[in-house]
Design a protein around this motif. Sequence first.
Motif, PDB file in Angstrom:
ATOM      1  N   ASP A  72       0.829  -1.208   0.000  1.00 56.14           N
ATOM      2  CA  ASP A  72       0.000   0.000   0.000  1.00 56.14           C
ATOM      3  C   ASP A  72       0.863   1.257   0.000  1.00 56.14           C
ATOM      4  O   ASP A  72       0.602   2.212  -0.745  1.00 56.14           O
ATOM      5  N   LEU A  73       1.914   1.270   0.802  1.00 56.74           N
ATOM      6  CA  LEU A  73       2.780   2.443   0.891  1.00 56.74           C
ATOM      7  C   LEU A  73       3.626   2.614  -0.372  1.00 56.74           C
ATOM      8  O   LEU A  73       3.885   3.744  -0.809  1.00 56.74           O
ATOM      9  N   MET A  74       4.061   1.525  -0.972  1.00 54.54           N
ATOM     10  CA  MET A  74       4.803   1.615  -2.233  1.00 54.54           C
ATOM     11  C   MET A  74       3.922   2.186  -3.335  1.00 54.54           C
ATOM     12  O   MET A  74       4.396   2.936  -4.193  1.00 54.54           O
ATOM     13  N   SER A  75       2.638   1.838  -3.300  1.00 53.52           N
ATOM     14  CA  SER A  75       1.706   2.309  -4.325  1.00 53.52           C
ATOM     15  C   SER A  75       1.618   3.830  -4.362  1.00 53.52           C
ATOM     16  O   SER A  75       1.344   4.422  -5.405  1.00 53.52           O
ATOM     17  N   LYS A  76       1.870   4.470  -3.221  1.00 57.41           N
ATOM     18  CA  LYS A  76       1.814   5.925  -3.142  1.00 57.41           C
ATOM     19  C   LYS A  76       3.008   6.586  -3.827  1.00 57.41           C
ATOM     20  O   LYS A  76       3.014   7.791  -4.048  1.00 57.41           O
ATOM     21  N   ASN A  77       4.022   5.779  -4.151  1.00 58.42           N
ATOM     22  CA  ASN A  77       5.235   6.324  -4.753  1.00 58.42           C
ATOM     23  C   ASN A  77       5.509   5.770  -6.146  1.00 58.42           C
ATOM     24  O   ASN A  77       6.622   5.872  -6.645  1.00 58.42           O
TER      25      ASN A  77
END
Length: 323
Positions: free
Chosen positions: A54-59
């Motif tokens: 989920d956090l990688m998706s933001k980048n």
Amino acid sequence: MKTRTLTSALLSSVIAVGLVGTGSQARAEFPEKPVEMTILFGSTAQTIGQLLADLMSKNLPEPVVPVSRAGAGGAVGYQYVNSTDPDGYNIVWNSNSISTGYHGGQMDINYSAFAPIAKVSVEVPAIAVRADSGWDSLTDMAADIKERGTKLKVGASGKGSFTHLTTEAILASQGLSDMAVHVPYDQGRAPVELIAGRLDAAVQWPGQFISHHEAGTLKILCVTSAKRISQLPDIPTCAESGADGMDIAMWRGLAAPAGTPPEVIMSLEAAAKAAAESEEFKEAAKTIGFEIDFADHAAFGDLIARDDAIIAEMMEGIGMKAQ
């Protein structure tokens, strides 16, 4: 008039080339579609992996989608990702299980089948018993079992898993290898079975034990790393508890099929780094019970190779290495 026409044609060509070039650059941006992250295990591995995705998706321009492919100590997921194209659109939330699975004979591919992306975290196994067991250390447990002459029932993940390897190493350190039975429980059920009295001890990740330890239903005897961990500063290491020289920890990170382009690896590495450095991930580390320990693809690759040799030797020493 003719000059003007040629100039206009030339200008049109330049614009056309520019547009084509811009379009090519846009098309070259990775990823152009969702990236699948294969998660090999349930419990904390799944929780951390889903948050990381989920956090990688933001980048990244497209999302990272976690997909559970559990089974055979990680072999099911590793074999699936290995079968996909090396284009970065299928990655695996990997761990030392790449080595335990290979050397244990559960799969015929080893770490060299994958390109490291980044190391993200470290988890340290812990051994716990019921609070009413009367055992305060590994030596207490070993002495009592030997005196009673009974079999110690120890719960851990499935046969050949990293926690199974850790269990066997703990038992060997106490001379209990022939006086214990490994009871495999997947999906984090070992603590539940321990509380219910169907096990005498369990080896799992601290996150599975902490709430029970704090509630007074379980007692964590020790953690297997060389140093105490931040989540459990008052819990001794197993070396302090009677297992001299023990230093066992599981790293978790990301890998892609070997041959994945370097620029793709770098894009995924950068997204993983941003995720690992986020406040949300740091907070999760405290809550779930793991250590953030980021390393780039090169350092991660060196670690995997070193650990593979150590795990092979350890598994051979306790009879878990496939012949």
